[in-house]
Design a protein around this motif. Structure first.
Motif, mmCIF file in Angstrom:
data_model
loop_
_atom_site.group_PDB
_atom_site.id
_atom_site.type_symbol
_atom_site.label_atom_id
_atom_site.label_comp_id
_atom_site.label_asym_id
_atom_site.label_seq_id
_atom_site.Cartn_x
_atom_site.Cartn_y
_atom_site.Cartn_z
ATOM 1 N N ARG A 185 86.560 87.469 7.234
ATOM 2 C CA ARG A 185 86.637 88.770 7.938
ATOM 3 C C ARG A 185 88.103 89.320 7.985
ATOM 4 O O ARG A 185 89.173 88.525 7.743
ATOM 5 N N TYR A 186 88.239 90.529 8.342
ATOM 6 C CA TYR A 186 89.636 91.164 8.484
ATOM 7 C C TYR A 186 90.471 90.531 9.481
ATOM 8 O O TYR A 186 90.010 89.897 10.645
ATOM 9 N N GLU A 202 93.997 94.156 10.533
ATOM 10 C CA GLU A 202 93.257 94.745 9.609
ATOM 11 C C GLU A 202 91.907 95.667 10.398
ATOM 12 O O GLU A 202 91.835 96.841 9.906
ATOM 13 N N TRP A 207 82.924 92.879 5.973
ATOM 14 C CA TRP A 207 84.324 93.086 5.870
ATOM 15 C C TRP A 207 84.781 93.280 4.494
ATOM 16 O O TRP A 207 85.527 92.305 3.916
ATOM 17 N N PRO A 220 89.140 91.176 2.623
ATOM 18 C CA PRO A 220 90.374 90.919 3.589
ATOM 19 C C PRO A 220 91.680 90.784 2.937
ATOM 20 O O PRO A 220 91.585 89.788 1.998
#
Length: 301
Positions: A258-259, A263, A199, A77
């Motif tokens: 996580r993104y 993203e 991710w 990320p």
């Protein structure tokens, strides 16, 4: 401590010719970190080739000595910021993620001493093409889960697998999947990372043909998922892949692992025109960034 210089990279080869994989990993990880990239543990080419021989008739082999050391490079990320900065600076016409990755890998080629005879590949592009799930498994970087691995774990495990296969057969379009029940019912396996879950993405492979270390200890396969989360991940991955819920390790997966929302939308967007428009909008908010690549010895860890 400064990030690695060219001289530091050269120093990982001792006067006796022994390759220090651990030292190289530390230097490589330090250089990649500001770019929202990570490197795997070192692994031997022979380990990967053995898995390919056992599972895929030896396809997608790495052509290098069996004792040559290799590393996988993965994005985590925050990598979209690197892509956006590269776009603002270089304005590539297409392949926005790959052009950013290629620029980073080229910089890395320039840093690694010729004595190591390095081959550095963008694994999203090729050729050559390599199986990144096999790489992730063999280097001990992530856990590979298959429905068959959950058999015998709980009274309802067989019923769960059969139910998931039934749902897949009902929902998969024959125009895309064909009419054969085997394909429409197939439960595909997936790799997940112990920190990032799903991710992350493999972006590159570094093979050091003359960086040889026969004594490198092979890591045990990672096993960190509980059966409940493994089932949930497999079901989400196969039924609703595009929603990316399978990427969370658990229902309480940390948001910072996580993104970000943009993203998520960018990396799941398949339209190059929409991706370009997003990057144009990002570029209009700030002047072109200076080069993000860490200089040879001037950026702090």
């Amino acid at each position: 401590m400064d990030t690695p210089s060219f001289k530091q990279f050269a120093c990982v080869v001792s006067k006796e010719g022994d390759f220090n994989a651990a030292a190289f990993q530390e230097l490589l990880a330090s250089w990649l970190r500001p770019l929202r990239l990570e490197c795997s543990r070192p692994f031997l080419v022979g380990w990967y080739n053995q898995i390919r021989a056992e599972t895929a008739d030896g396809t997608q082999r790495i052509e290098a000595p069996e004792s040559a050391v290799a590393f996988a490079i993965l994005s985590v990320p925050g990598y979209l910021d690197v892509v956006a900065e590269h776009y603002a600076r270089e304005r590539p016409k297409d392949a926005f993620v790959d052009t950013a990755t290629n620029a980073i890998l080229q910089r890395l080629r320039d840093l690694i001493p010729a004595e190591l005879d390095a081959e550095i590949i963008n694994t999203d592009v090729g050729p050559p093409y390599y199986h990144v799930q096999s790489i992730g498994s063999v280097c001990g970087g992530d856990e590979h889960i298959e429905a068959k691995d959950l058999r015998g774990k709980g009274e309802d495990c067989e019923a769960w697998e059969e139910d998931l296969a039934d749902r897949l057969e009902e929902t998969r379009d024959p125009k895309m999947w064909g009419t054969q029940p085997e394909m429409r019912r197939k439960i595909f396996g997936v790799n997940v990372h112990p920190v990032w879950g799903g991710w992350y993405a493999y972006r590159g492979l570094v093979v050091l043909r003359k960086g040889l270390q026969k004594s490198l200890a092979k890591p045990e396969p990672l096993r960190f998922l509980g059966d409940k989360d493994a089932r949930r991940i497999l079901a989400e991955y196969n039924l609703r892949h595009q929603l990316c819920r399978w990427r969370d390790l658990s229902e309480s997966h940390p948001p910072e692992c996580r993104y970000r929302p943009e993203e998520f939308f960018f990396f799941t967007e398949t339209s190059p025109e929409k991706r370009r428009q997003y990057l144009e909008m990002r570029a209009s908010l700030a002047p072109a960034a200076t080069s993000p690549y860490p200089p040879a010895g001037n950026v702090k860890k």
